[in-house]
Design an enzyme around this catalytic site. Structure first.
Site, short mmCIF file in Angstrom:
data_model
loop_
_atom_site.label_atom_id
_atom_site.label_comp_id
_atom_site.label_asym_id
_atom_site.label_seq_id
_atom_site.Cartn_x
_atom_site.Cartn_y
_atom_site.Cartn_z
N ASP A 71 0.83 -1.21 0.00
CA ASP A 71 0.00 0.00 0.00
C ASP A 71 0.87 1.27 0.00
O ASP A 71 2.11 1.19 0.00
CB ASP A 71 -0.93 -0.05 1.22
N ASP A 88 -10.17 3.28 -3.49
CA ASP A 88 -10.96 2.09 -3.08
C ASP A 88 -12.36 2.06 -3.67
O ASP A 88 -13.06 3.07 -3.72
CB ASP A 88 -11.12 2.06 -1.56
C1 GAL Z 1 -6.26 1.15 1.48
C2 GAL Z 1 -6.37 0.17 0.35
C3 GAL Z 1 -7.45 -0.83 0.70
C4 GAL Z 1 -7.04 -1.54 1.97
C5 GAL Z 1 -6.79 -0.52 3.09
C6 GAL Z 1 -6.21 -1.18 4.33
O1 GAL Z 1 -5.29 2.09 1.18
O2 GAL Z 1 -6.67 0.84 -0.85
O3 GAL Z 1 -7.64 -1.74 -0.35
O4 GAL Z 1 -5.90 -2.29 1.73
O5 GAL Z 1 -5.90 0.49 2.67
O6 GAL Z 1 -5.99 -0.26 5.36
#
Ligand code: GAL
Length: 490
Positions: free
Chosen positions: A236, A294
């Site tokens: 991430d 997301d």
């Molecule tokens: C976001 C990501 C999500 C999930 C989340 C976890 O940045 O896009 O898919 O992984 O973090 O905290």
């Protein structure tokens, strides 16, 4: 003997042409999923030959490369291949109803993920409630629901598997309450089912959920992940300065660490499409990269920064040229079957989710676009409608097609969008997406698809013939419905 040979030929031809659901229902073995799989030399190899049919099925193989063996009762192939090479294997599945044969290419080289990965991700529904029990029950459900027999493979743990901090040597540690037996024990369990285990970290010093991140611990993390038996890492971008050079250097650092880990670990980049990762994702070792923020479980109207199904879909247009075997665009996980139940941002009852027909549209387009097929619903309690969507062998065959061509948006008329994807056997997959709420009629014209001659059309969702396309074919779609046709030259 003659009868046996006939059944073999029949099953092969069924598999090569349209998947015939009535035969699936009769219990004759039919192969599904990827017909090609890649692994690095000298690393653990694991692949479950996906096949449906009445159990018990006996699996056999010809020309398996040295170092691999096939379990005849489960169809799981394991081992280590030392030499790089392209191995043309033939696999067979036999049961009381008949026998089927299939070609499987095993590519031992530097590429993984030769078809879009299929599996599950914990985030959208479970967020911080991820634990060992959930992972085990999800793996069990992936088998008992029949998903594994269709090629689903990855069980991906997202954020919140972490202990409060690393150990004194800087090694990553899992939360001992949530994962009492540790991750190695858990990966042994998942692997014993013929499935693979994914994990999540971050290119900053913290993850988005503020657990410890991977920054400046890349080598040790990759090494421990390999010892744990991890097969995939989602990386991430929280707590990282928003600069392209930071993205490139941090993603490359972890990409190199994974390559040197002694294990085949698929690398998923998650920087929400910042700085066009499709242009550089492969060069840092990525197998797929998020193209957007997301996904929220809603048709449209997602809050600022997040994406609805339709807003995300629009952003995939023109990215097709960046996708191919081993490197895919990732429009985020699938929300099919979530019905607004997700705990992740925007979920938790705030959005009501989508209708089954809309989820079917979502699945249709993710398969056409070669998106990773990572379901984020609760696999333990899928209803029939969700299963019919996620377990449709014909749409999955379009996703897993060996050619790896991402569909192009070829026309937009009167609210109907037309996508085209050329398949490896010379046939063409077409998705006709009614973006409007009302029923639409459309003349599917060969000229719009750049096709000449006569094509036999089969309807991938209705599992039946859709007629003959010669110049044009009249189609009717309900509001928000997507028809998917496979066109085979007559
Ligand atoms: C976001 C990501 C999500 C999930 C989340 C976890 O940045 O896009 O898919 O992984 O973090 O905290």
């Amino acid at each position: 003997m003659k009868y046996f040979a006939f059944l073999t030929a029949l099953a092969i031809s069924i598999n090569l042409h349209s998947q015939n659901t009535s035969l699936l229902n009769e219990g004759i073995p039919v192969f599904h999923g990827a017909k090609v799989t890649g692994n690095l030399p000298n690393t653990d190899f694991l692949f479950t030959v996906p096949a449906t049919g009445e159990r018990p099925i006996t699996f056999t193989a010809e020309n398996l490369p040295k170092g691999l063996s096939l379990d005849p009762t489960t169809g799981i192939i394991r081992g280590v291949v030392k030499e790089k090479g392209s191995y043309a294997v033939k696999v067979f599945a036999t049961n009381v109803k008949g026998r089927a044969g299939e070609n499987l290419k095993i590519e031992i080289g530097d590429k993984l993920c030769l078809t879009p990965p299929m599996g599950w991700n914990s985030w959208n529904v479970f967020t911080n409630t991820l634990d060992e029990k959930l992972v085990m029950e999800t793996a069990d459900a992936m088998v008992s629901s029949g998903m594994r027999d269709l090629g689903y493979q990855y069980i991906n743990m997202d954020d919140y598997w972490h202990a409060v901090s690393r150990d004194a040597d800087g090694k990553p540690v899992a939360n001992a309450e949530k994962f009492p037996h540790g991750i190695k024990w858990l990966s042994d369990y998942v692997h014993s089912k013929g499935l693979k285990l994914g994990i999540y970290s971050d290119a900053g010093d913290k993850t988005c959920g503020k657990c410890f991140g991977g920054f400046q611990h890349e080598d040790i993390d990759a090494k421990v992940y390999a010892e744990w038996g991890i097969d995939l890492l989602k990386y991430d971008f929280c707590f990282v300065p928003w600069k392209k050079e930071e993205a490139l250097s941090r993603y490359k650092k972890m990409g190199d660490a994974l390559k040197g880990s002694g294990r085949s670990i698929v690398y998923s980049l998650c920087n929400w499409g910042l700085f066009n990762p499709w242009e550089w994702g492969e060069s840092v070792g990525g197998n797929y990269w998020r193209t957007t923020p997301d996904i929220i479980d809603t048709w449209n109207g997602a809050p600022f920064w997040y994406g609805s199904f339709t807003s995300i879909l629009k952003k995939q247009t023109k990215l097709d040229k960046y996708a191919g075997p081993g490197h895919w665009n990732d429009p985020d996980m699938m929300i099919v079957g979530n019905y607004g139940n997700g705990k992740a941002t925007g979920g938790g009852g705030k959005y009501k989710g989508m209708t089954d027909l809309e989820y079917q549209t979502h699945m249709s387009l993710w398969c056409m676009l070669n998106a990773p097929l990572l379901s984020s619903c609760d696999l333990r309690s899928m209803n029939e409608a969700t299963k019919n969507i996620l377990l449709n062998p014909e749409i999955l065959a379009i996703s897993q097609d060996e050619k790896g061509e991402q569909a192009k948006l070829v026309s937009k008329q009167n609210g109907v969008w037309l996508y085209k994807k050329n398949l490896n056997d010379g046939s063409v997959a077409v998705a006709v997406f009614n973006t409007t709420k009302s029923q639409k009629k459309l003349d599917l014209k060969s000229s719009l698809l750049g096709l000449q001659g006569t094509y036999v059309a089969s309807d991938v969702w209705q599992h039946k013939s859709a007629g003959i396309l010669k110049d044009k074919l009249e189609l009717t779609m309900k509001g928000h419905e997507t028809l998917v046709l496979k066109l085979e030259k007559n």
